[in-house]
Design an enzyme around this catalytic site. Structure first.
Site, PDB file in Angstrom:
ATOM      1  N   ASP A 475       0.875  -1.160   0.000  1.00  0.00           N
ATOM      2  CA  ASP A 475       0.000   0.000   0.000  1.00  0.00           C
ATOM      3  C   ASP A 475       0.918   1.218   0.000  1.00  0.00           C
ATOM      4  O   ASP A 475       2.085   1.129   0.366  1.00  0.00           O
ATOM      5  CB  ASP A 475      -0.868  -0.053   1.263  1.00  0.00           C
ATOM      6  CG  ASP A 475      -1.714   1.184   1.406  1.00  0.00           C
ATOM      7  OD1 ASP A 475      -1.741   1.749   2.503  1.00  0.00           O
ATOM      8  OD2 ASP A 475      -2.337   1.597   0.414  1.00  0.00           O
ATOM      9  N   ASP A 666      -1.485  -0.715   6.227  1.00  0.00           N
ATOM     10  CA  ASP A 666      -1.466  -0.021   7.504  1.00  0.00           C
ATOM     11  C   ASP A 666      -2.362  -0.679   8.532  1.00  0.00           C
ATOM     12  O   ASP A 666      -2.560  -0.165   9.607  1.00  0.00           O
ATOM     13  CB  ASP A 666      -1.810   1.462   7.340  1.00  0.00           C
ATOM     14  CG  ASP A 666      -3.300   1.673   7.059  1.00  0.00           C
ATOM     15  OD1 ASP A 666      -3.680   2.805   6.762  1.00  0.00           O
ATOM     16  OD2 ASP A 666      -4.073   0.702   7.120  1.00  0.00           O
ATOM     17  N   ASP A 670      -6.868  -1.096   5.572  1.00  0.00           N
ATOM     18  CA  ASP A 670      -6.741  -2.113   4.534  1.00  0.00           C
ATOM     19  C   ASP A 670      -7.189  -3.482   4.992  1.00  0.00           C
ATOM     20  O   ASP A 670      -6.834  -4.479   4.382  1.00  0.00           O
ATOM     21  CB  ASP A 670      -5.266  -2.222   4.105  1.00  0.00           C
ATOM     22  CG  ASP A 670      -4.813  -0.983   3.385  1.00  0.00           C
ATOM     23  OD1 ASP A 670      -3.651  -0.602   3.564  1.00  0.00           O
ATOM     24  OD2 ASP A 670      -5.634  -0.418   2.651  1.00  0.00           O
TER      25      ASP A 670
END
Lengths: 768, 56
Positions: A475, A666, A670
């Site tokens: 991410d 994180d 997510d």
């Protein structure tokens, strides 16, 4: 807790001892510490036999938590585990009690996690059930761990000594019989020496080998087949046959083999014991930092943390400034300055002068306790291959017993005098413990090693999955970057003045936890604005009603949708994140937010590439931003504007294509994607650790630690394969040799001990 | 070789005595710390208070 006194930092087990120490130091008697022969006696923390006291709610607060749904969960300390099968046994026995939802025990760390329904069963009943099978069970606390370990170690040493002494003496009586010619030893003397051998082997069998007999009896009572059964059988048969020979005055006597075999077994166990202690040690460093003994603090209290002391609970700084070290979290021993109102975590050390702390979370709710729970869960869970190994080892023992019986019968026909001893050799030489010990030992040591590198594993399967990962998906915000974007520019595009836009934006942004919104929350003065209602669309933005007007804050397309008008062409190719504010009439303003890359990210990505891993970047941000970061880091595969469903589908597509996907995110925003990946890793700092839903947590937020963790995982998998390979090879060679009559009981004993020791030592290599 | 009829039982008694001695040693903690005493010899001891307490 630590106290600086006499130039040394000391750790105390409780407040009482610390108070005594302070008086000693205050009177100028530091020499006491230097001159005393051994540490002072530590009072036992809980009354041992009074199990009912553990049901008390106030007492349970320190080792138990309540889960959603009303179940309670507690960590237990187990005493008397001698092999992984014992841990399995504890699970079976405790798990059968009505009201117990789950039990997970770990042999190497001597810990167990139990979940139970307080309305159906009491904790004392669970502890009682475990004790009835012959193991000690206590709530987990540091002081008791040391006590139990010390006791177990002393007992193991005692057994080893008795066995060694017995072995040497009995050998002295046996050797003349080997070397004497016919008639050189009178029958009287021969008989005397045999009786002497019997007398000295009795304590060896009765005391040193007692655990094997107890274990075998327990296994049979519970209708399972553990490794104690063949050992106890072999020892028992050998001893009784030799005893008969002594009493009747004829036949061979094998007391020396029996004694030596027991000595080798106890030697192997003792070394394994020491190795286990070291493996569990690295996992316990977190426990040791956890502030125990602070029984009177509650959330809302203001506590004074003195210089050099450990912080007892999570809270916010009340004083103006403080200096703390969060080495347990980040691995850095640098002192961090904290300002008034900032969060300070329990377990940190006060590096500066005394400060006041307003307590927010105590005991089991603190961040450090959450991390311990995660580790416990990983320790307690059984990776699927270990469960399979347990079942296989049970069948293996059955096979060994049958083989031994058949070999004995066969040799009765060929050469009856050897039949008994060949059967005994077969029983002794096999080692199913290499199977059962191989993987748990390696996994536990690996977890300790990873924890030291700030990589906390929360699911036992994580290590294997990580080792097999072919693709890494990152991410962007919060993972590769700090996740703390700063507002760099604002432009009003509609009729509303910029200041008002800022105020509205910050009022709405306050309602979201997304990093971009958190930055916007301080963009303006939101106090005067009341937000009537709001809803958020993941990945797109927020919609809110203010003063009767519907507003949207978020992605350009989402905001434009409200008014139907296209987004003004502003900052189109800028490479920072852009957030728009708009209402039903059009777009009102756009905000530019810049985010910084974490240091060391490029080298980490390069290292991943060097290992042959395909790296992907998935970001919910706009394309130019994502592309810039990807180019900077050398990531070939970029996907921008990825909504959560898209991220999930992306990962699933990779998996359908045969890839094993590791996802780094994180942890909070997510969550669904992390669940989809084969192994999920969350960045640890700044977030509420207790709510992270990932297989592993990177506490230091440093991607170099991630690469290091990956290397450890790969090595672990290799060690596990080596161990299993060795176990198969050893048994494959030793059993046929024993059946053929080429293995004496003595060689069998050496082989068995050496084999299990080798497996544990191989696992210890992972500590490096 | 008749002396062996005395020596063998005597050795059994001796072995048991040695076993008992080691048992006591373990119980009183002689084997708890195997590295500390060796290091204590090389540790500096500058304090005069120490020798005062020892009476020497």
């Amino acid at each position: 807790m630590g106290l600086a006194g006499g130039g040394e930092l000391r750790a105390y087990c409780c407040l009482g001892c610390e108070a005594v120490s302070r008086s000693i130091l205050g009177l100028g008697l530091e020499d006491y510490y230097r001159l005393r022969e051994r540490p002072a006696i530590r009072p036992a923390s809980e009354v041992g036999s009074d199990l009912a006291s553990f049901d008390d709610a106030a007492v349970q607060e320190h080792f138990a938590t309540t889960l959603d749904g009303g179940l309670r969960e507690a960590r237990l300390l187990l005493e008397g585990l001698t092999c992984p099968a014992c841990a399995w046994l504890v699970e079976q026995v405790a798990g059968r009690l009505p009201g117990v939802a789950a039990v997970n025990a770990n042999y190497t760390a001597r810990r167990a996690m139990v979940q139970w329904d307080p309305s159906s069963v009491k904790l004392s009943a669970i502890l009682e059930a475990i004790r009835r099978v012959g193991y000690g069970a206590w709530p987990y606390e540091e002081g008791r761990v040391a006590l139990i370990e010390s006791n177990e170690r002393r007992t193991a040493l005692r057994r080893l000594w008795i066995a060694g002494l017995g072995m040497m003496q009995v050998m002295m009586y046996a050797v003349p019989a080997y070397f004497a010619g016919e008639g050189e030893i009178t029958p009287d003397l021969a008989s005397l020496m045999r009786w002497a051998g019997l007398v000295l082997t009795l304590p060896v069998i009765g005391y040193s080998a007692a655990p094997f007999f107890r274990g075998a009896w327990r296994d049979l009572r519970l209708r399972t087949l553990g490794m104690d059964v063949p050992v106890a059988l072999g020892l028992g048969v050998a001893f009784i046959a030799s005893a008969f020979a002594t009493v009747l005055g004829r036949g061979e006597v094998y007391f020396d083999s029996v004694a030596m075999f027991v000595f080798l077994l106890m030697g192997g166990r003792y070394l394994e014991f020491v190795a286990r202690g070291r493996a569990a040690e690295s996992l316990r460093h977190l426990s040791r930092l956890s502030p125990a003994g602070m029984r009177k603090i509650a959330p809302g209290d203001v506590v004074l943390v003195r210089a050099g002391e450990g912080v007892p609970a999570d809270g916010r700084l009340e004083s103006d400034a403080a200096l703390v070290s969060e080495a347990w979290l980040t691995g850095e021993s640098r002192s961090l300055p904290k300002r008034r109102g900032e969060r300070i975590l329990g377990g940190s050390v006060n590096d500066g002068s005394a400060f006041s702390l307003r307590v927010q979370r105590v005991g089991a709710d603190t961040a450090i306790a959450s991390i311990q729970r995660m580790t416990d869960r990983a320790l307690a869970e059984r990776p699927h291959w270990v469960a399979a190994a347990q079942r296989a080892s049970s069948m293996f023992v059955a096979g060994v017993l049958i083989t031994s019986a058949l070999a004995g019968l066969a040799w009765l026909a060929i050469d009856p005098s050897r039949a008994l001893w060949i059967a005994v050799s077969v029983l002794i030489v096999t080692c199913p413990c290499a199977f059962a010990l191989a993987t748990p030992a390696a996994v536990t040591v690996a977890m300790g090693r990873l924890a030291r590198g700030s990589f906390v594993v929360s699911r036992a399967n994580a290590i294997e999955a990580l080792a097999s990962a072919t693709d890494f998906v990152f991410d962007k915000t919060g993972t590769l970057t700090y996740g703390r974007p700063r507002l760099t520019a604002v432009m009003a595009t509609g009729a509303m003045p910029e200041a008002k836009c800022r105020d509205l934006a910050s009022a709405i942004a306050r309602l979201s936890s997304h990093p971009l919104d958190r930055a916007l929350a301080c963009a303006g003065n939101a106090d005067a604005i009341a937000v009537a209602s709001h809803e958020s669309v993941a990945g797109s933005g927020l919609q809110a009603k203010v003063d009767g007007r519907t507003l949207r804050l978020g992605r350009a397309s989402y905001v434009a949708e409200l008014s139907g008008k296209p987004v003004p062409p502003v900052w189109m190719d800028v490479q920072d994140s852009i957030v728009w504010l708009g209402d039903e009439e059009g777009c009102l303003a756009c905000f530019r937010l810049g985010d910084e890359l974490r240091p060391g990210t490029r080298s980490a990505i390069d290292a991943l590439h060097a290992m042959g891993i395909v790296v992907h970047l998935l970001s919910g941000d706009e394309h130019p931003v994502a592309a810039r970061i990807a180019a900077e880091l050398g990531i070939p595969k970029v996907t921008a504007r990825a909504l959560p469903e898209l991220k999930q589908r992306y990962v699933r597509n990779l998996q359908l294509g045969g890839a094993c996907v590791a996802m780094v995110g994180d942890g909070i925003n997510d969550a669904p994607v992390l669940a989809q990946a084969d192994v999920s890793i969350a960045m640890g700092s700044g977030s509420d650790i207790a709510s992270l839903r990932a297989d592993a947590v990177l506490l230091s937020d440093c991607l170099a630690d991630l690469v290091d963790g990956l290397r450890v995982a790969t090595r672990t998998r290799r060690v596990v394969r080596q161990n299993i390979g060795w176990a198969i090879a050893y048994n494959g060679i030793a059993i046929p040799l024993a059946v053929a009559g080429w293995v004496t009981p003595l060689m069998a004993g050496i082989g068995m001990s050496a084999s299990s020791l080798l497996v544990v030592l191989n696992a210890l290599r992972l500590r490096g | 070789m008749d002396i062996l009829f005395l020596l063998v039982p005597l050795s059994v008694v001796l072995a048991i005595a040695i076993g008992a001695a080691f048992w006591r040693a373990i119980d009183t903690g002689q084997f708890d710390d195997l590295e500390g005493p060796a290091l204590r010899i090389v540790a500096d001891d500058d304090s005069n208070a120490a020798s005062r307490i020892r009476g020497g």
